[in-house]
Write a protein that holds these residues in place. Structure first.
Motif, short mmCIF file in Angstrom:
data_model
loop_
_atom_site.label_atom_id
_atom_site.label_comp_id
_atom_site.label_asym_id
_atom_site.label_seq_id
_atom_site.Cartn_x
_atom_site.Cartn_y
_atom_site.Cartn_z
N PHE A 91 -50.81 112.69 -85.72
CA PHE A 91 -49.91 113.50 -86.54
C PHE A 91 -49.35 112.67 -87.71
N PRO A 92 -50.21 112.11 -88.55
CA PRO A 92 -49.71 111.29 -89.66
C PRO A 92 -48.99 112.14 -90.70
N ALA A 93 -47.94 111.60 -91.27
CA ALA A 93 -47.21 112.27 -92.34
C ALA A 93 -47.71 111.74 -93.68
N PRO A 94 -47.78 112.57 -94.71
CA PRO A 94 -48.27 112.11 -96.02
C PRO A 94 -47.48 110.93 -96.57
N GLU A 95 -46.18 110.88 -96.30
CA GLU A 95 -45.35 109.83 -96.88
C GLU A 95 -45.38 108.53 -96.10
N GLY A 96 -45.96 108.55 -94.88
CA GLY A 96 -46.04 107.32 -94.10
C GLY A 96 -45.53 107.50 -92.69
N ALA A 97 -45.49 106.38 -91.94
CA ALA A 97 -45.16 106.40 -90.52
C ALA A 97 -43.72 106.84 -90.27
N ALA A 98 -43.50 107.39 -89.07
CA ALA A 98 -42.15 107.75 -88.66
C ALA A 98 -41.39 106.53 -88.16
N VAL A 99 -42.06 105.70 -87.39
CA VAL A 99 -41.46 104.49 -86.83
C VAL A 99 -42.39 103.32 -87.08
N ILE A 100 -41.83 102.23 -87.52
CA ILE A 100 -42.60 101.00 -87.73
C ILE A 100 -42.17 99.99 -86.68
N LEU A 101 -43.11 99.56 -85.87
CA LEU A 101 -42.87 98.54 -84.86
C LEU A 101 -43.46 97.22 -85.36
N ASP A 118 -39.28 91.83 -72.42
CA ASP A 118 -39.12 91.07 -73.66
C ASP A 118 -39.05 91.97 -74.89
N ARG A 119 -38.85 93.26 -74.66
CA ARG A 119 -38.90 94.20 -75.78
C ARG A 119 -37.97 93.80 -76.91
N GLY A 120 -36.76 93.42 -76.59
CA GLY A 120 -35.79 93.11 -77.63
C GLY A 120 -36.16 91.89 -78.44
N GLU A 121 -36.89 90.94 -77.85
CA GLU A 121 -37.26 89.72 -78.54
C GLU A 121 -38.60 89.84 -79.25
N ARG A 122 -39.52 90.58 -78.66
CA ARG A 122 -40.89 90.55 -79.15
C ARG A 122 -41.26 91.71 -80.06
N VAL A 123 -40.67 92.87 -79.86
CA VAL A 123 -41.01 94.03 -80.66
C VAL A 123 -39.72 94.65 -81.19
N VAL A 124 -39.65 94.86 -82.49
CA VAL A 124 -38.48 95.49 -83.10
C VAL A 124 -38.93 96.77 -83.80
N ALA A 125 -38.03 97.74 -83.83
CA ALA A 125 -38.35 99.06 -84.38
C ALA A 125 -37.45 99.38 -85.56
N GLN A 126 -38.01 100.08 -86.53
CA GLN A 126 -37.22 100.61 -87.64
C GLN A 126 -37.87 101.90 -88.12
N TRP A 127 -37.06 102.76 -88.72
CA TRP A 127 -37.60 103.99 -89.25
C TRP A 127 -38.58 103.71 -90.39
N GLY A 128 -39.66 104.47 -90.42
CA GLY A 128 -40.60 104.43 -91.52
C GLY A 128 -40.28 105.51 -92.54
N PRO A 129 -41.16 105.71 -93.53
CA PRO A 129 -40.90 106.69 -94.59
C PRO A 129 -40.65 108.11 -94.10
N SER A 130 -41.28 108.51 -93.00
CA SER A 130 -41.06 109.87 -92.49
C SER A 130 -40.10 109.89 -91.31
N GLY A 131 -39.39 108.80 -91.09
CA GLY A 131 -38.55 108.67 -89.91
C GLY A 131 -37.09 108.98 -90.14
N SER A 132 -36.50 109.68 -89.19
CA SER A 132 -35.06 109.92 -89.08
C SER A 132 -34.86 110.68 -87.79
N TRP A 133 -33.64 110.64 -87.22
CA TRP A 133 -33.40 111.40 -86.01
C TRP A 133 -33.57 112.89 -86.28
N GLN A 134 -33.13 113.35 -87.45
CA GLN A 134 -33.21 114.78 -87.76
C GLN A 134 -34.66 115.27 -87.75
N ARG A 135 -35.57 114.46 -88.27
CA ARG A 135 -36.98 114.87 -88.32
C ARG A 135 -37.70 114.59 -87.00
#
Length: 299
Positions: free
Chosen positions: A259-269, A136-153
Motif C-alpha cells: 500500500f505505497p503512498a505517492p508521497e512516500g512511506a508512512a513510517v521510516i525505521l 533491543d528495540r529502543g537501541e537498535r531500531v528507531v521510528a519516525q513518521w515518513g511523508p505520508s505518516g501521522s496518527w490521523q492518517r
C-alpha cells in the motif's frame, strides 16, 4: 492533514486488525482453499465467513476460482499479497508458543526444512544482517513518521466488533491470545503507539483520537494479558509486550510494500547498527539461514 487518504498503516490495521482475516489467512497457509475447509477449521458463522472471503478477494488477499460448474463451486487461493503475510503469521506463531503456554492442545513447534531442526524465527536487518530483537528495540531500531505518516492518517475509518477479553477462539486457531490483543483495530493502534514511546492515558487519547472508554478498555485488556504494566500512571511494555516487535515490524513492512503512498512511506525505521533504513528479515535461529514460508512446517 485533514482529508488526507489513509496511509499504509491505516490500511494494514483495517485488514490485519480483523481477527477473521488473520485466521482465514492462517488456514489458507496451512492448505485450506474451499469454503467447507475454512468452515471446518474455524469457529465462525457462515454469514461471517462468506462476508470475509468476499471482502478478502475484493481486497486482493485471495483470488476466487470456480472449480465446478454444476453445481457452482469455488475455491479461494492466496494471492502473492496474501501469501506474503507468512512472516507475520510465523512471528505470531512463535510469540504464542513463547508467551502463551496454556494452549490446549499445545502449539506444535516449527521445523525449518532446510536444516531439519526445530527453530525459532529471529528478526534481523535485511541490509546488514545484524539482529534487531525486541529487547533491543529502543537501541537498535528507531521510528519516525515518513511523508505520508501521522496518527490521523494511520487510524482506520471504521472498527470491527471485537470479542470480549475473556473469550477465546477454540483450538482450531494457532493464535487465540494474539487475537485478543490485535484482533481489534484500536488495540493494534494502541500497541503501535506504546512501541514508539506513548505511555500515559491522556497521551494515548490525544495521539490516537479515540474515545476515553475505548482507550481504557484496550489498556485494561493489555494489562490483563501482561502486555503492558501500569506503574505510577504510566503504561510500559512488558517483556511479553516487547515480544510483539517482530509481529509489528513484519506487518508494517508488508503494508508499505503493498500500500505505497505517492508521497512516500508512512513510517521510516532506521537500524542504528548500519545507519540504513530498517526492513525486517526472519532467519532460523539454528542454522542462521534466511527463512522462506515454504520451508516452515509444524512438527
Amino acid at each position: 492533514m485533514p482529508g488526507a487518504a489513509p496511509n499504509a498503516v491505516a490500511q494494514m490495521l483495517g485488514l490485519l486488525g480483523d481477527e477473521w482475516t488473520l485466521l482465514i489467512v492462517q488456514q489458507a497457509l496451512l492448505g485450506s482453499t474451499r469454503y467447507g475447509e475454512f468452515a471446518a477449521g474455524l469457529p465462525v458463522s457462515h454469514a461471517v465467513l462468506t462476508n470475509r472471503l468476499q471482502t478478502m478477494a475484493a481486497e486482493g488477499l485471495l483470488t476466487r476460482r470456480e472449480y465446478q460448474i454444476k453445481p457452482a463451486r469455488s475455491e479461494y487461493l492466496l494471492t502473492p499479497q496474501g501469501r506474503s503475510l507468512w512472516p507475520v503469521l510465523t512471528s505470531i506463531w512463535h510469540w504464542e508458543r513463547t508467551w502463551v503456554p496454556d494452549h490446549r492442545p499445545p502449539l506444535p513447534a516449527m521445523c525449518h526444512l532446510d536444516c531439519g531442526a526445530e527453530f525459532a524465527p529471529a528478526v534481523t536487518c535485511r541490509s546488514c544482517g545484524a539482529p534487531a530483537g525486541a529487547d533491543d528495540r529502543g537501541e537498535r531500531v528507531v521510528a519516525q513518521w515518513g511523508p505520508s505518516g501521522s496518527w490521523q492518517r494511520s487510524i482506520p475509518a471504521a472498527t470491527n466488533r471485537r470479542r470480549s477479553a475473556g473469550r477465546r477462539v477454540d483450538a482450531a486457531s494457532l493464535f487465540p491470545e494474539t487475537m485478543s490483543v490485535i484482533g481489534d483495530r484500536w488495540a493494534f493502534a494502541l500497541l503501535v503507539a506504546a512501541f514508539v514511546g506513548v505511555g500515559r492515558f491522556t497521551d494515548f487519547q490525544s495521539q490516537l483520537g479515540a474515545p476515553p472508554g475505548t482507550i481504557a478498555d484496550r489498556l485494561a485488556l493489555f494489562c490483563g494479558e501482561d502486555v503492558l504494566a501500569n506503574t505510577g500512571g504510566r503504561y510500559a511494555l512488558t517483556a511479553k509486550g516487547r515480544g510483539f516487535f517482530p509481529i509489528l515490524v513484519c506487518a508494517l513492512s508488508w503494508a508499505q510494500r503493498w500500500f505505497p503512498a505517492p508521497e512516500g512511506a508512512a513510517v521510516i525505521l532506521t537500524h542504528r547498527a548500519c545507519g540504513r533504513e530498517f526492513s525486517p528479515a526472519l532467519v532460523c535461529d539454528r542454522c542462521g539461514a534466511r527463512l522462506r514460508g515454504a520451508q516452515i512446517r509444524p512438527v
